[in-house]
Scaffold this motif. Structure first.
Motif, PDB file in Angstrom:
ATOM      1  N   UNK A  94       0.832  -1.204   0.000  1.00 37.46           N
ATOM      2  CA  UNK A  94       0.000   0.000   0.000  1.00 37.46           C
ATOM      3  C   UNK A  94       0.867   1.255   0.000  1.00 37.46           C
ATOM      4  N   UNK A  95       1.919   1.240   0.798  1.00 39.74           N
ATOM      5  CA  UNK A  95       2.841   2.380   0.810  1.00 39.74           C
ATOM      6  C   UNK A  95       3.518   2.568  -0.538  1.00 39.74           C
ATOM      7  N   UNK A  96       3.796   1.465  -1.218  1.00 37.93           N
ATOM      8  CA  UNK A  96       4.413   1.533  -2.539  1.00 37.93           C
ATOM      9  C   UNK A  96       3.481   2.229  -3.520  1.00 37.93           C
ATOM     10  N   UNK A  97       2.186   1.914  -3.451  1.00 38.78           N
ATOM     11  CA  UNK A  97       1.205   2.559  -4.321  1.00 38.78           C
ATOM     12  C   UNK A  97       1.094   4.050  -4.005  1.00 38.78           C
ATOM     13  N   UNK A  98       1.130   4.384  -2.720  1.00 36.14           N
ATOM     14  CA  UNK A  98       1.042   5.787  -2.326  1.00 36.14           C
ATOM     15  C   UNK A  98       2.258   6.566  -2.824  1.00 36.14           C
ATOM     16  N   UNK A 158      -5.787   2.856  -0.290  1.00 36.97           N
ATOM     17  CA  UNK A 158      -5.973   3.649   0.927  1.00 36.97           C
ATOM     18  C   UNK A 158      -6.770   2.873   1.973  1.00 36.97           C
ATOM     19  N   UNK A 159      -7.771   2.105   1.528  1.00 44.12           N
ATOM     20  CA  UNK A 159      -8.543   1.278   2.470  1.00 44.12           C
ATOM     21  C   UNK A 159      -7.647   0.200   3.085  1.00 44.12           C
ATOM     22  N   UNK A 160      -6.815  -0.414   2.233  1.00 41.25           N
ATOM     23  CA  UNK A 160      -5.876  -1.441   2.720  1.00 41.25           C
ATOM     24  C   UNK A 160      -4.880  -0.823   3.697  1.00 41.25           C
ATOM     25  N   UNK A 161      -4.406   0.376   3.373  1.00 39.82           N
ATOM     26  CA  UNK A 161      -3.451   1.068   4.246  1.00 39.82           C
ATOM     27  C   UNK A 161      -4.074   1.331   5.621  1.00 39.82           C
ATOM     28  N   UNK A 196      12.230   5.092  -0.267  1.00 36.60           N
ATOM     29  CA  UNK A 196      12.878   4.170   0.655  1.00 36.60           C
ATOM     30  C   UNK A 196      13.253   4.819   1.966  1.00 36.60           C
ATOM     31  N   UNK A 197      13.678   6.078   1.904  1.00 42.19           N
ATOM     32  CA  UNK A 197      14.083   6.792   3.122  1.00 42.19           C
ATOM     33  C   UNK A 197      12.901   7.295   3.925  1.00 42.19           C
ATOM     34  N   UNK A 198      11.711   7.344   3.308  1.00 35.35           N
ATOM     35  CA  UNK A 198      10.550   7.885   4.012  1.00 35.35           C
ATOM     36  C   UNK A 198       9.478   6.824   4.194  1.00 35.35           C
ATOM     37  N   UNK A 199       8.671   6.593   3.152  1.00 35.18           N
ATOM     38  CA  UNK A 199       7.535   5.689   3.288  1.00 35.18           C
ATOM     39  C   UNK A 199       7.956   4.242   3.531  1.00 35.18           C
ATOM     40  N   UNK A 200       8.971   3.769   2.822  1.00 32.71           N
ATOM     41  CA  UNK A 200       9.393   2.382   3.014  1.00 32.71           C
ATOM     42  C   UNK A 200      10.037   2.172   4.388  1.00 32.71           C
ATOM     43  N   UNK A 201      10.692   3.206   4.887  1.00 28.74           N
ATOM     44  CA  UNK A 201      11.244   3.110   6.247  1.00 28.74           C
ATOM     45  C   UNK A 201      10.125   2.986   7.266  1.00 28.74           C
ATOM     46  N   UNK A 202       9.028   3.714   7.033  1.00 27.80           N
ATOM     47  CA  UNK A 202       7.862   3.579   7.908  1.00 27.80           C
ATOM     48  C   UNK A 202       7.320   2.160   7.840  1.00 27.80           C
ATOM     49  N   UNK A 203       7.266   1.603   6.624  1.00 22.70           N
ATOM     50  CA  UNK A 203       6.728   0.254   6.459  1.00 22.70           C
ATOM     51  C   UNK A 203       7.525  -0.793   7.209  1.00 22.70           C
ATOM     52  N   UNK A 204       8.844  -0.756   7.078  1.00 19.67           N
ATOM     53  CA  UNK A 204       9.670  -1.779   7.718  1.00 19.67           C
ATOM     54  C   UNK A 204       9.792  -1.577   9.217  1.00 19.67           C
ATOM     55  N   UNK A 205       9.561  -0.339   9.681  1.00 22.91           N
ATOM     56  CA  UNK A 205       9.736  -0.036  11.103  1.00 22.91           C
ATOM     57  C   UNK A 205       8.421   0.195  11.835  1.00 22.91           C
ATOM     58  N   UNK A 206       7.304  -0.014  11.156  1.00 22.93           N
ATOM     59  CA  UNK A 206       5.996   0.245  11.777  1.00 22.93           C
ATOM     60  C   UNK A 206       5.768  -0.537  13.067  1.00 22.93           C
TER      61      UNK A 206
END
Length: 310
Positions: free
Chosen positions: A28-32, A173-176, A44-54
């Protein structure tokens, strides 16, 4: 019997966290990021970092909100996860296949990571976190993201935007949103289980967080890093491990501390011998990895990987 129930809940939560991040949250973050037309480096430094560290972020927030002074669980999970990421993820990637690293992003991220550990040590030295210290963590992360943005624009052209179906984006967005709720609930289960295990075994909560929770929340990153390393993209595993740690320390600790200090309490106690020693190990580990890169001229061979894991 109760201990077995807590352990079972912990293992099941780890599994569900990994599946939620892998199948729903990170895609979902990738789509956003595509919708926002972000380059791969910035994403990778922003949204993907959130994904791996959520998971670590949610555990940090919940441990602060839970009555009874359980702050050490969130801090221990993030510090232990950062240590695991740096040594085991990079070590495992190099052990599977020798890595030739691009030195510029590694120098950039390592510098910010070293600064992050430095201000963490300064914040811990008096045994409490104050509002200005938490705000400093957040500001430094904003500076890091700004640096990544400027670094990207100054070095290479922006990635070509990928085509995106608007209907798919709305579903994303619903999945997110659903993933956020699932991650929060699973993180709450992990915090409750950690407290229960610590009480039954009569060990500090920080120890459970530094070991069991830290390793469990880092397993998905380890698996994905080994996969890309076997594909010959070990450099990605290294930058992901270091970049995610910058997010973990600066935002994963800074933002929950800031919210708690603004709305709940005037200060947060952090005096804990286990945390202090682990933070010092973090600083030592980044020096070790940087030294290995310099000695081998930006290559990591298999023996280096085994050394880091050891």
């Amino acid at each position: 019997m109760i201990l077995l129930a807590y352990l079972s809940a912990t293992v099941l939560s780890f599994y569900l966290l990994a599946k939620t991040c892998e199948r729903f949250f990170i895609p979902a973050l990738d789509q956003i990021s595509k919708k926002l037309n972000l380059s791969s480096d910035v994403a990778g430094a922003t949204l993907m970092a959130v994904g791996s560290s959520a998971p670590e972020l949610f555990i940090s927030i919940i441990s602060l909100l839970k009555p009874g002074n359980h702050e050490a669980i969130g801090m221990g999970t993030i510090v232990g996860s950062a240590l695991f990421n740096l040594l085991v993820i990079i070590g495992a990637a190099a052990a599977f296949r020798p890595i030739t690293a691009a030195w510029r992003p590694i120098v950039r991220d390592s510098a910010f990571y070293a600064i992050s550990i430095g201000i963490l040590i300064l914040a811990f030295h008096d045994g409490q976190i104050l509002l200005y210290e938490a705000l400093g963590f957040i500001i430094l992360y904003v500076i890091y993201v700004f640096t990544v943005l400027k670094w990207k624009s100054a070095s290479v052209e922006k990635d070509a935007p990928a085509p995106l179906n608007e209907r798919t984006f709305k579903q994303t967005w619903l999945i997110f949103s659903g993933s956020i709720i699932a991650l929060a609930l699973l993180s709450w289960v992990l915090v409750e289980s950690a407290i229960g295990i610590a009480q039954i075994l009569h060990v500090p909560e920080a120890i459970i967080a530094l070991t069991i929770l830290a390793i469990g929340t880092s397993i998905p990153d380890t698996i994905s890093s080994v996969i890309v390393a076997r594909q010959g993209r070990g450099n990605m595993a290294i930058t992901n491990a270091i970049g995610s740690n910058v997010f973990d320390i600066l935002f994963g600790l800074g933002m929950p501390w800031f919210l708690a200090l603004v709305f709940l309490r005037p200060q947060i106690p952090v005096k804990n011998a286990e945390l202090d020693s682990s933070v010092l190990l973090l600083f030592s580990s980044i020096i070790l990895i940087f030294a290995l890169f310099l000695i081998q001229r930006w290559h990591l061979r298999k023996w280096s990987g085994y050394l880091l894991i050891l």
